[in-house]
Design a protein around this motif. Structure first.
Motif, short mmCIF file in Angstrom:
data_model
loop_
_atom_site.label_atom_id
_atom_site.label_comp_id
_atom_site.label_asym_id
_atom_site.label_seq_id
_atom_site.Cartn_x
_atom_site.Cartn_y
_atom_site.Cartn_z
N LEU A 136 10.22 -18.79 -3.44
CA LEU A 136 10.12 -18.08 -4.72
C LEU A 136 8.91 -17.16 -4.75
CD1 LEU A 136 10.91 -17.66 -7.72
CD2 LEU A 136 9.48 -19.64 -8.25
N VAL A 137 7.76 -17.67 -4.36
CA VAL A 137 6.54 -16.85 -4.37
C VAL A 137 6.67 -15.68 -3.40
CG1 VAL A 137 4.07 -16.86 -3.88
CG2 VAL A 137 5.10 -18.78 -5.09
N GLY A 138 7.18 -15.95 -2.21
CA GLY A 138 7.34 -14.88 -1.23
C GLY A 138 8.34 -13.84 -1.66
N GLY A 139 9.45 -14.28 -2.27
CA GLY A 139 10.45 -13.32 -2.73
C GLY A 139 9.94 -12.42 -3.84
N LEU A 140 9.23 -12.99 -4.81
CA LEU A 140 8.68 -12.18 -5.90
C LEU A 140 7.62 -11.21 -5.39
CD1 LEU A 140 8.37 -14.86 -8.73
CD2 LEU A 140 10.10 -13.07 -8.50
N ALA A 141 6.74 -11.71 -4.52
CA ALA A 141 5.69 -10.83 -3.98
C ALA A 141 6.29 -9.73 -3.11
CB ALA A 141 4.69 -11.66 -3.18
N GLY A 142 7.30 -10.08 -2.31
CA GLY A 142 7.93 -9.07 -1.46
C GLY A 142 8.67 -8.02 -2.26
N ALA A 143 9.36 -8.43 -3.32
CA ALA A 143 10.06 -7.45 -4.16
C ALA A 143 9.07 -6.53 -4.86
CB ALA A 143 10.92 -8.18 -5.19
N TRP A 149 16.56 3.68 -5.00
CA TRP A 149 16.57 2.38 -5.66
C TRP A 149 17.87 1.64 -5.35
CZ3 TRP A 149 13.31 -0.61 -8.43
CH2 TRP A 149 13.86 -1.63 -9.21
N PRO A 150 17.84 0.32 -5.04
CA PRO A 150 16.68 -0.56 -4.86
C PRO A 150 16.55 -1.02 -3.41
CG PRO A 150 18.53 -1.88 -5.56
CD PRO A 150 19.06 -0.51 -5.22
N VAL A 151 16.71 -0.10 -2.45
CA VAL A 151 16.76 -0.48 -1.04
C VAL A 151 15.46 -1.15 -0.62
CG1 VAL A 151 17.00 0.38 1.31
CG2 VAL A 151 18.43 1.33 -0.52
N THR A 152 14.33 -0.52 -0.92
CA THR A 152 13.06 -1.10 -0.49
C THR A 152 12.74 -2.38 -1.26
OG1 THR A 152 11.87 0.32 -2.06
CG2 THR A 152 12.15 1.14 0.18
N ILE A 153 13.19 -2.47 -2.52
CA ILE A 153 12.99 -3.70 -3.28
C ILE A 153 13.72 -4.86 -2.60
CG2 ILE A 153 13.31 -4.82 -5.51
CD1 ILE A 153 11.36 -2.59 -5.70
N LEU A 154 14.96 -4.61 -2.22
CA LEU A 154 15.75 -5.66 -1.57
C LEU A 154 15.19 -6.02 -0.21
CD1 LEU A 154 18.29 -7.05 -2.75
CD2 LEU A 154 19.63 -5.72 -1.12
N ALA A 155 14.70 -5.01 0.52
CA ALA A 155 14.09 -5.28 1.83
C ALA A 155 12.85 -6.16 1.67
CB ALA A 155 13.75 -3.97 2.53
N GLY A 156 12.00 -5.82 0.70
CA GLY A 156 10.82 -6.65 0.46
C GLY A 156 11.18 -8.04 -0.02
N LEU A 157 12.25 -8.14 -0.82
CA LEU A 157 12.69 -9.44 -1.32
C LEU A 157 13.11 -10.35 -0.17
CD1 LEU A 157 13.83 -11.52 -3.33
CD2 LEU A 157 15.86 -10.07 -3.53
N TYR A 158 13.94 -9.85 0.73
CA TYR A 158 14.41 -10.67 1.84
C TYR A 158 13.27 -11.02 2.79
CZ TYR A 158 19.42 -10.73 0.92
OH TYR A 158 20.65 -10.98 0.38
N LEU A 208 22.55 -6.22 -9.61
CA LEU A 208 22.86 -6.85 -8.32
C LEU A 208 21.59 -7.23 -7.57
CD1 LEU A 208 25.86 -4.61 -7.21
CD2 LEU A 208 25.92 -7.06 -7.72
N CYS A 209 20.56 -6.43 -7.70
CA CYS A 209 19.28 -6.80 -7.08
C CYS A 209 18.73 -8.08 -7.72
CB CYS A 209 18.29 -5.65 -7.23
SG CYS A 209 16.71 -5.91 -6.39
N ALA A 210 18.85 -8.20 -9.04
CA ALA A 210 18.42 -9.42 -9.72
C ALA A 210 19.26 -10.61 -9.29
CB ALA A 210 18.50 -9.23 -11.23
N ALA A 211 20.55 -10.39 -9.04
CA ALA A 211 21.42 -11.48 -8.58
C ALA A 211 21.00 -11.96 -7.20
CB ALA A 211 22.87 -11.01 -8.57
N HIS A 212 20.66 -11.05 -6.30
CA HIS A 212 20.18 -11.46 -4.97
C HIS A 212 18.87 -12.23 -5.09
CE1 HIS A 212 22.76 -9.50 -1.84
NE2 HIS A 212 23.20 -8.86 -2.91
N LEU A 213 17.99 -11.79 -5.96
CA LEU A 213 16.73 -12.51 -6.17
C LEU A 213 16.98 -13.91 -6.70
CD1 LEU A 213 13.64 -12.69 -6.40
CD2 LEU A 213 13.81 -11.51 -8.60
N ALA A 214 17.92 -14.05 -7.63
CA ALA A 214 18.21 -15.36 -8.20
C ALA A 214 18.82 -16.30 -7.16
CB ALA A 214 19.16 -15.21 -9.39
#
Length: 287
Positions: free
Chosen positions: A233-240, A258-267, A192-198
């Motif tokens: 794209l660049v910001g999302g990858l760097a933030g994640a 997992w993966p709360v902080t990953i998703l927070a950095g992604l957004y 689901l985290c990968a789906a949000h990133l996509a």
């Protein structure tokens, strides 16, 4: 019949071949030169994406990031308590907001302003002017015409882009696992985290570039110019990636799971990268 010395004959042929190669070096290397220069030419033709200049586009451009940020903040406590259910229920809302942003703001794949090499590099064909006269896209149409004068339908393009985004999600899932995401204990969380990133980072790129191999080669090589889509794209990858920093710290906080902080950095990274990529600071520039 005179006898021919095979040694002398082979030497003469070899000398003749060397002389021909020296006199015309381009003939020997022409094919290799053409093959090696084509990727560079394709990358050079990739232009930054120009947003549609309509009142609805300008309003949507600023409203969608605000709604995405508000949605994440409003559901943060639920995300900490139940990450899978929260990510699953919020994913359709995020996809709908991204589709609204693409339809209102972004040029369709192949249209003028989409930045792809195919839109500007195609030579005019006989009959193009006659068939497309009076059917060109307006300032807010977001659609370009093909060789037969048919105009792409933006909702269909958005739907196809969403399908491509779904197909790319397993590859992002595999990449996250290779970077250390838990595979056996939290597969649903990672997927689901990968789906949000996509949906956040890849869907706008699919909408404006389609399956243009030259454009995606430039994106993969980080040679694409900055704009709203590539900056996101660049910001999302760097933030994640930066969002993974607090996870191993022994603070014993619930939001470190997992993966709360990953998703927070992604957004956060996506919204920041999109804003900077579309601003005068980075728009049109490259790494």
């Amino acid at each position: 019949m005179p006898l021919v010395d095979p040694v002398t004959m082979s030497s003469s042929i070899a000398k003749g071949g060397v002389a021909a190669a020296r006199s015309s070096p381009s003939a020997a290397t022409g094919k290799a030169t053409t093959t090696s220069s084509s990727p560079t030419t394709a990358v050079a033709k990739l232009l930054p994406v120009q947003l549609q200049q309509t009142p609805a586009s300008q309003y949507t451009r600023h409203a969608v990031p605000a709604l995405l940020a508000a949605l994440f903040v409003a559901r943060f406590q639920s995300l900490v308590a139940d990450p899978v259910a929260t990510m699953y229920s919020s994913l359709p809302v995020v996809a709908a907001l991204q589709m609204a942003y693409a339809l209102a703001c972004l040029p369709i794949a192949g249209a003028a302003g989409s930045g792809g090499a195919g839109a500007s590099a195609r030579k005019p064909r006989p009959g193009d002017k006659k068939k497309t006269a009076g059917s060109g896209s307006s300032a807010g149409g977001g659609g370009g015409g093909d060789a037969a004068g048919r105009r792409p339908y933006p909702p269909v393009t958005a739907f196809l882009s969403l399908i491509l985004t779904a197909l790319a999600t397993p590859f992002l899932f595999a990449a996250m696992v290779l970077f250390g995401a838990p595979l056996l204990t939290h597969p649903a969380h990672t997927l689901l985290c990968a789906a949000h990133l996509a949906v956040l980072a890849l869907f706008p790129l699919f909408y404006v570039h389609g399956v243009d191999t030259a454009a995606w080669a430039a994106v993969a090589a980080c040679q694409a110019p900055f704009d709203d889509t590539f900056g996101g794209l660049v910001g999302g990858l760097a933030g994640a990636w930066l969002g993974a920093v607090p996870i191993p710290l022994d603070w014993d906080r619930a939001w470190q799971r997992w993966p709360v902080t990953i998703l927070a950095g992604l957004y956060a990274g996506y919204l920041l990268g999109r804003a900077l990529g579309g601003s005068w600071l980075l728009w049109g520039k490259k790494f």
